[in-house]
Design a protein around this motif. Structure first.
Motif, PDB file in Angstrom:
ATOM      1  N   ASN A 218     -32.167 -57.689  -6.786  1.00 53.27           N
ATOM      2  CA  ASN A 218     -32.925 -58.832  -7.292  1.00 53.27           C
ATOM      3  C   ASN A 218     -32.224 -59.544  -8.440  1.00 53.27           C
ATOM      4  O   ASN A 218     -32.217 -60.772  -8.498  1.00 53.27           O
ATOM      5  N   THR A 219     -31.637 -58.780  -9.353  1.00 53.87           N
ATOM      6  CA  THR A 219     -30.981 -59.393 -10.515  1.00 53.87           C
ATOM      7  C   THR A 219     -29.485 -59.605 -10.309  1.00 53.87           C
ATOM      8  O   THR A 219     -28.877 -60.433 -10.987  1.00 53.87           O
ATOM      9  N   GLY A 220     -28.894 -58.809  -9.419  1.00 52.35           N
ATOM     10  CA  GLY A 220     -27.450 -58.852  -9.229  1.00 52.35           C
ATOM     11  C   GLY A 220     -26.690 -58.028 -10.233  1.00 52.35           C
ATOM     12  O   GLY A 220     -25.458 -57.940 -10.167  1.00 52.35           O
ATOM     13  N   ASN A 221     -27.389 -57.413 -11.183  1.00 53.27           N
ATOM     14  CA  ASN A 221     -26.734 -56.651 -12.250  1.00 53.27           C
ATOM     15  C   ASN A 221     -26.262 -55.279 -11.764  1.00 53.27           C
ATOM     16  O   ASN A 221     -26.827 -54.698 -10.850  1.00 53.27           O
ATOM     17  N   THR A 222     -25.237 -54.771 -12.444  1.00 52.54           N
ATOM     18  CA  THR A 222     -24.713 -53.443 -12.140  1.00 52.54           C
ATOM     19  C   THR A 222     -25.668 -52.372 -12.639  1.00 52.54           C
ATOM     20  O   THR A 222     -26.097 -52.396 -13.793  1.00 52.54           O
TER      21      THR A 222
END
Length: 309
Positions: A218-222
């Motif tokens: 959803n956020t694309g964060n690692t």
């Protein structure tokens, strides 16, 4: 703690079986590791029950002899399989062993995947396209463009999303029905492997000679990094409860990681066959048979069984 240290040194399989005399070019397992489709060297394709250790079907594109197959795919349920050579692709009904269709390959394929419904395939092509192929209609219904060869394709569970990994050093998330690119992750090397957990909210990306990366969809964060000491990753599979991820490496090792922290939980090694093609076997696919067992296909033609902590 003692058993974990032993595992980290590269514990061998508890047992193994031969599925191809001279090795395989590609091979896939279903969600539960109960069936396998392989493209063997010099002996065509075959479909196996791993539970019975039994060859169920021989699959070839040419009725006059063994086909020189290079790519395979198997639906998560194990009901539909694909085999491909440089000129053609065939879909198979795994319940009956019969062909569902034969088609000409539009470009050399580097990766294949089947949607969970078994009716749609993704073709990762050398001409920079990931094509969506409708098996019932027998035609390509959409193509998604990268800037280089597509090395990995993966249908997200219970969604219209497709993951693609390319030699252009990106992993992309697409709505394959509309062709819209939802998100892209850039890496420093060509992307070899893309997959997701079973609920589709965490994805995994591995690039050539790099560590693996877990991302929040959803956020694309690692979320975390899986340290493989820069060993190239050839396959990845999440556990049924999404808490762990198993990685198959090109050096013949398997690593088990925590899917939240990336922590290494154990390490094993595939059985070696002296004097067989690709003696130090790389992992073509792996699957959790249960919470305590893992099976893995090796390029040297062996199915390996491992006991997990």
């Amino acid at each position: 703690m003692g058993s974990l240290l032993t595992a980290c040194s590269g514990e061998p399989p508890s047992r193994y079986e031969e599925y191809a005399i001279q090795g395989i070019r590609d091979g896939n397992l279903d969600r539960q590791g109960a069936h396998a489709v392989i493209a063997s060297i010099n002996h065509g394709g075959s479909f196996w029950s791993t539970e019975k250790n039994e060859r169920l079907y021989n699959w070839n594109h040419d009725s006059n002899g063994y086909s020189d197959l290079a790519q395979t795919a198997l639906s998560p349920s194990g009901s539909v399989a694909l085999t491909a050579d440089t000129k053609s692709i065939v879909a198979w009904n795994a319940d009956t062993g019969r062909s569902l269709g034969y088609w000409t390959v539009p470009s050399r394929l580097h990766s294949l995947a089947l949607h969970p419904n078994g009716q749609v395939a993704a073709l990762g092509r050398e001409d920079n396209l990931a094509s969506i192929f409708d098996l019932k209609a027998g035609q390509i219904v959409r193509s998604l463009a990268h800037e280089h060869t597509i090395r990995s394709v993966y249908f997200m569970p219970k969604s219209d999303y497709l993951l693609t990994g390319s030699e252009d050093m990106t992993a992309n998330l697409w709505n394959w029905r509309t062709g819209q690119k939802i998100r892209s992750w850039e890496h420093n090397f060509p992307v070899d492997v893309v997959t997701s957990n079973h609920t589709g909210d965490v994805i995994f990306v591995a690039a050539y000679m790099d560590n693996g990366y877990l991302y929040d969809l959803n956020t694309g964060n690692t979320i975390a990094t899986t340290n493989t000491q820069r060993q190239r990753i050839s396959a990845a599979r999440f556990s049924p409860d999404n808490k762990r991820i198993a990685l198959g490496l090109f050096d013949g090792h398997i690593q088990l990681h925590d899917a939240t922290t990336g922590e290494l939980l154990g390490k094993w090694r595939m059985h070696i066959r002296p004097n067989v093609y690709r003696e130090s076997s790389y992992v073509t696919d792996l699957a959790f048979v249960s919470g305590k067992k893992l099976v893995a296909l090796g390029s040297n033609g062996l199915l390996n069984h491992f006991e997990l902590p």
